[in-house]
Design a protein around this motif. Structure first.
Motif, PDB file in Angstrom:
ATOM      1  N   ALA A 161      19.480  26.036  12.452  1.00 50.72           N
ATOM      2  CA  ALA A 161      19.046  25.759  10.881  1.00 50.72           C
ATOM      3  C   ALA A 161      17.406  25.770  10.609  1.00 50.72           C
ATOM      4  N   ASN A 162      16.424  25.380  11.642  1.00 50.56           N
ATOM      5  CA  ASN A 162      15.314  25.150  11.639  1.00 50.56           C
ATOM      6  C   ASN A 162      14.407  25.923  12.696  1.00 50.56           C
ATOM      7  N   GLY A 163      15.188  26.398  13.663  1.00 53.58           N
ATOM      8  CA  GLY A 163      14.477  27.050  14.786  1.00 53.58           C
ATOM      9  C   GLY A 163      13.839  28.181  14.632  1.00 53.58           C
ATOM     10  N   GLN A 164      14.025  29.071  13.457  1.00 54.85           N
ATOM     11  CA  GLN A 164      13.164  30.155  13.046  1.00 54.85           C
ATOM     12  C   GLN A 164      11.987  29.741  12.246  1.00 54.85           C
ATOM     13  N   ASP A 165      12.121  28.436  11.514  1.00 56.58           N
ATOM     14  CA  ASP A 165      10.936  27.876  10.897  1.00 56.58           C
ATOM     15  C   ASP A 165      10.204  27.653  11.926  1.00 56.58           C
ATOM     16  N   PHE A 166      10.316  27.048  13.211  1.00 58.50           N
ATOM     17  CA  PHE A 166       9.366  26.761  14.287  1.00 58.50           C
ATOM     18  C   PHE A 166       8.674  27.749  14.740  1.00 58.50           C
ATOM     19  N   LEU A 167       9.387  29.042  14.880  1.00 59.42           N
ATOM     20  CA  LEU A 167       8.851  30.236  15.578  1.00 59.42           C
ATOM     21  C   LEU A 167       7.903  30.904  14.524  1.00 59.42           C
ATOM     22  N   GLU A 168       8.187  30.825  13.337  1.00 64.10           N
ATOM     23  CA  GLU A 168       7.394  31.355  12.245  1.00 64.10           C
ATOM     24  C   GLU A 168       6.060  30.413  12.319  1.00 64.10           C
ATOM     25  N   PHE A 169       6.272  29.046  12.317  1.00 61.95           N
ATOM     26  CA  PHE A 169       4.947  28.121  12.531  1.00 61.95           C
ATOM     27  C   PHE A 169       3.955  28.594  13.757  1.00 61.95           C
ATOM     28  N   VAL A 170       4.611  28.793  14.807  1.00 59.76           N
ATOM     29  CA  VAL A 170       4.136  29.371  16.015  1.00 59.76           C
ATOM     30  C   VAL A 170       3.236  30.595  15.772  1.00 59.76           C
ATOM     31  N   ASN A 171       3.937  31.767  15.175  1.00 53.76           N
ATOM     32  CA  ASN A 171       3.155  32.797  14.625  1.00 53.76           C
ATOM     33  C   ASN A 171       2.116  32.677  13.844  1.00 53.76           C
ATOM     34  N   ARG A 172       2.131  31.608  12.900  1.00 47.92           N
ATOM     35  CA  ARG A 172       1.081  31.378  11.965  1.00 47.92           C
ATOM     36  C   ARG A 172      -0.073  30.735  12.908  1.00 47.92           C
ATOM     37  N   ARG A 200       5.694  32.661  23.784  1.00 47.61           N
ATOM     38  CA  ARG A 200       4.773  33.192  23.023  1.00 47.61           C
ATOM     39  C   ARG A 200       3.317  32.612  23.147  1.00 47.61           C
ATOM     40  N   LEU A 201       3.331  31.350  23.032  1.00 47.24           N
ATOM     41  CA  LEU A 201       1.967  30.702  23.421  1.00 47.24           C
ATOM     42  C   LEU A 201       1.236  30.983  24.815  1.00 47.24           C
ATOM     43  N   ARG A 202       2.100  30.903  25.655  1.00 49.25           N
ATOM     44  CA  ARG A 202       1.709  31.170  26.953  1.00 49.25           C
ATOM     45  C   ARG A 202       1.101  32.566  27.069  1.00 49.25           C
TER      46      ARG A 202
END
Length: 108
Positions: A14-25, A58-60
């Protein structure tokens, strides 16, 4: 410099995609350290764990870090059962994470 992501109640598809978008930003803004504060999360499933692992990768790939803090029993149990607790920097609470991540010695 780092950013904090604080999901509420559950960390799942439900919110995993929100987290990945946050990481990308964050990456686009040249912020490569993220703390996920799980203090308000009482449920995390495999989709939430998959989002954390994807964010970590992604961060690594950008020489960054993903840290977790305030793990509750259920989230901690999922990480331990999958042996993923060793992949993340884990802190007792957000203050401990902030202190450690702000310390230049701990960055090495």
């Amino acid at each position: 410099m780092f950013e904090v992501f604080q999901p509420l109640r559950m960390f799942s598809a439900a919110n995993g995609q929100d987290f990945l978008e946050f990481v990308n930003r964050c990456i686009k803004s040249d912020i490569f350290t993220i703390v996920v504060d799980l203090k308000n999360v009482n449920f995390m499933d495999s989709a939430g764990l998959a989002a954390l692992v994807t964010g970590l990768k992604r961060l690594r790939n950008n020489e960054g870090r993903l840290a977790l803090c305030s793990l509750n029993g259920q989230a901690r149990m999922l990480l331990e059962m999958t042996n993923m607790d060793t992949a993340f920097d884990i802190y007792t609470n957000l203050e401990e994470a902030k202190q450690s991540l702000s310390d230049p010695i701990s960055q090495e």
